[in-house]
Motif scaffolding. Structure first.
Motif, short mmCIF file in Angstrom:
data_model
loop_
_atom_site.label_atom_id
_atom_site.label_comp_id
_atom_site.label_asym_id
_atom_site.label_seq_id
_atom_site.Cartn_x
_atom_site.Cartn_y
_atom_site.Cartn_z
N PHE A 1 74.48 36.66 -40.33
CA PHE A 1 73.30 37.49 -40.58
C PHE A 1 73.20 38.57 -39.50
CE2 PHE A 1 68.73 38.47 -40.39
CZ PHE A 1 68.51 38.78 -41.72
N ILE A 2 73.03 39.84 -39.91
CA ILE A 2 73.03 40.95 -38.94
C ILE A 2 71.77 41.81 -39.02
CG2 ILE A 2 75.55 41.05 -38.81
CD1 ILE A 2 75.37 43.52 -40.70
N ASP A 3 70.79 41.39 -39.76
CA ASP A 3 69.60 42.22 -39.97
C ASP A 3 68.37 41.74 -39.21
OD1 ASP A 3 70.68 44.26 -41.61
OD2 ASP A 3 70.71 42.86 -43.31
N GLN A 4 68.57 41.19 -38.01
CA GLN A 4 67.44 40.76 -37.18
C GLN A 4 66.43 41.89 -36.98
OE1 GLN A 4 70.66 40.15 -36.46
NE2 GLN A 4 70.78 37.93 -36.59
N PRO A 5 66.87 43.13 -36.72
CA PRO A 5 65.88 44.21 -36.54
C PRO A 5 64.98 44.41 -37.75
CG PRO A 5 67.99 44.87 -35.64
CD PRO A 5 68.23 43.59 -36.39
N LYS A 6 65.53 44.28 -38.96
CA LYS A 6 64.72 44.44 -40.17
C LYS A 6 63.67 43.34 -40.26
CE LYS A 6 68.24 46.83 -42.85
NZ LYS A 6 69.15 46.76 -44.00
N VAL A 7 64.00 42.14 -39.82
CA VAL A 7 63.04 41.04 -39.82
C VAL A 7 61.92 41.33 -38.83
CG1 VAL A 7 62.74 38.58 -39.27
CG2 VAL A 7 64.72 39.34 -40.61
N ILE A 8 62.26 41.67 -37.60
CA ILE A 8 61.26 41.90 -36.55
C ILE A 8 60.44 43.15 -36.83
CG2 ILE A 8 60.88 42.12 -34.05
CD1 ILE A 8 61.78 39.31 -35.05
N ASN A 9 60.95 44.05 -37.68
CA ASN A 9 60.14 45.19 -38.10
C ASN A 9 58.81 44.75 -38.71
OD1 ASN A 9 61.88 47.20 -37.28
ND2 ASN A 9 62.77 47.53 -39.31
N GLY A 10 58.77 43.57 -39.29
CA GLY A 10 57.50 43.06 -39.83
C GLY A 10 56.43 43.01 -38.76
N ALA A 11 56.78 42.59 -37.57
CA ALA A 11 55.83 42.53 -36.45
C ALA A 11 55.58 43.93 -35.88
CB ALA A 11 56.34 41.60 -35.35
N SER A 12 56.64 44.69 -35.70
CA SER A 12 56.50 46.04 -35.14
C SER A 12 55.63 46.92 -36.02
CB SER A 12 57.87 46.69 -34.95
OG SER A 12 58.61 46.00 -33.97
N ASP A 13 55.87 46.87 -37.33
CA ASP A 13 55.08 47.67 -38.26
C ASP A 13 53.61 47.26 -38.21
OD1 ASP A 13 57.44 48.92 -38.98
OD2 ASP A 13 57.62 47.87 -40.90
N LEU A 14 53.34 45.96 -38.08
CA LEU A 14 51.95 45.52 -38.01
C LEU A 14 51.28 46.00 -36.74
CD1 LEU A 14 50.12 42.76 -39.42
CD2 LEU A 14 50.06 42.72 -36.94
N MET A 15 51.99 45.97 -35.62
CA MET A 15 51.40 46.45 -34.36
C MET A 15 51.00 47.92 -34.46
SD MET A 15 51.04 44.07 -32.19
CE MET A 15 51.59 42.36 -32.08
N LYS B 1 66.22 29.56 -42.34
CA LYS B 1 67.25 30.33 -41.65
C LYS B 1 67.51 31.59 -42.46
CE LYS B 1 70.33 27.96 -39.40
NZ LYS B 1 70.17 28.36 -38.01
N LEU B 2 67.37 32.74 -41.78
CA LEU B 2 67.68 34.02 -42.41
C LEU B 2 69.17 34.08 -42.68
CD1 LEU B 2 65.47 36.23 -42.97
CD2 LEU B 2 64.82 34.50 -41.32
N GLY B 3 69.53 34.56 -43.85
CA GLY B 3 70.93 34.62 -44.25
C GLY B 3 71.37 33.37 -44.99
N ALA B 4 70.50 32.37 -45.08
CA ALA B 4 70.82 31.14 -45.81
C ALA B 4 69.65 30.75 -46.72
CB ALA B 4 71.15 30.00 -44.84
N ASP B 5 68.48 30.54 -46.13
CA ASP B 5 67.31 30.06 -46.89
C ASP B 5 66.31 31.14 -47.22
OD1 ASP B 5 68.30 27.42 -46.30
OD2 ASP B 5 67.31 27.56 -44.35
N LEU B 6 66.24 32.19 -46.40
CA LEU B 6 65.18 33.18 -46.52
C LEU B 6 65.73 34.59 -46.66
CD1 LEU B 6 62.89 31.88 -43.62
CD2 LEU B 6 62.57 31.47 -46.06
N SER B 7 65.01 35.42 -47.41
CA SER B 7 65.36 36.83 -47.56
C SER B 7 64.83 37.63 -46.37
CB SER B 7 64.75 37.39 -48.84
OG SER B 7 63.33 37.44 -48.72
#
Length: 152
Positions: free
Chosen positions: A103-117, A51-57
């Motif tokens: 946790f409010i940084d969902q966009p920063k997480v999904i940037n991992g996929a967007s940046d790869l595309m 879980k982001l905001g608890a277990d994962l950066s």
């Protein structure tokens, strides 16, 4: 430069396209659009859980999202009969992030996929997107992403 060449230049290899875990198909082609079912975060060691905001950066979440993007591309390759040169563009990604309530940084997480595309498809990888929080995701995974692509 071909998609396969870009992947190689980035040191990336597409995984085997994951099989569905329930009663659905991995993708549906309608006309020139490929709708790809949600791909969950996993790597060679197995599922990426937490879980982001608890277990994962944020960085770990972005890596989980990159792994989802690789699975999306693997499914896309199957939908294109193995020929990624048929891809016209990424149309939309919808990303779900297993998040703690604050946790409010969902966009920063999904940037991992967007940046790869964008790295793999160039300007054709630029897409519309949603990045939303989820109280939980299947099997406890950190990220799930579905996608829509245009093909020729």
């Amino acid at each position: 430069m071909s998609v396969e060449s870009r992947l190689a230049d980035l040191g990336l290899t597409l995984p085997e396209a994951p099989a569905p875990a329930a009663n659905y198909v991995p993708f549906v082609v309608v006309g020139n659009l490929v709708h790809i079912s949600g791909q969950i975060s996993q790597n060679e060691a197995g599922l990426i859980k937490g879980k982001l905001g608890a277990d994962l950066s944020i960085e770990q979440g972005a890596d989980a999202a990159r792994r989802c993007a690789l699975s999306l591309l693997a499914q896309l390759k199957r939908a294109c009969d193995g020929d990624l040169s048929r891809v016209v563009r990424a149309v939309k990604l919808v990303g779900f992030v297993n998040s703690s309530p604050d946790f409010i940084d969902q966009p920063k997480v999904i940037n991992g996929a967007s940046d790869l595309m964008v790295a793999v498809l160039g300007d054709a990888g630029r897409h519309a997107r949603s990045a939303v929080s989820a109280a939980s995701l299947p099997l406890g995974v950190a990220v799930e992403i579905e996608a829509l692509f245009e093909i020729r």
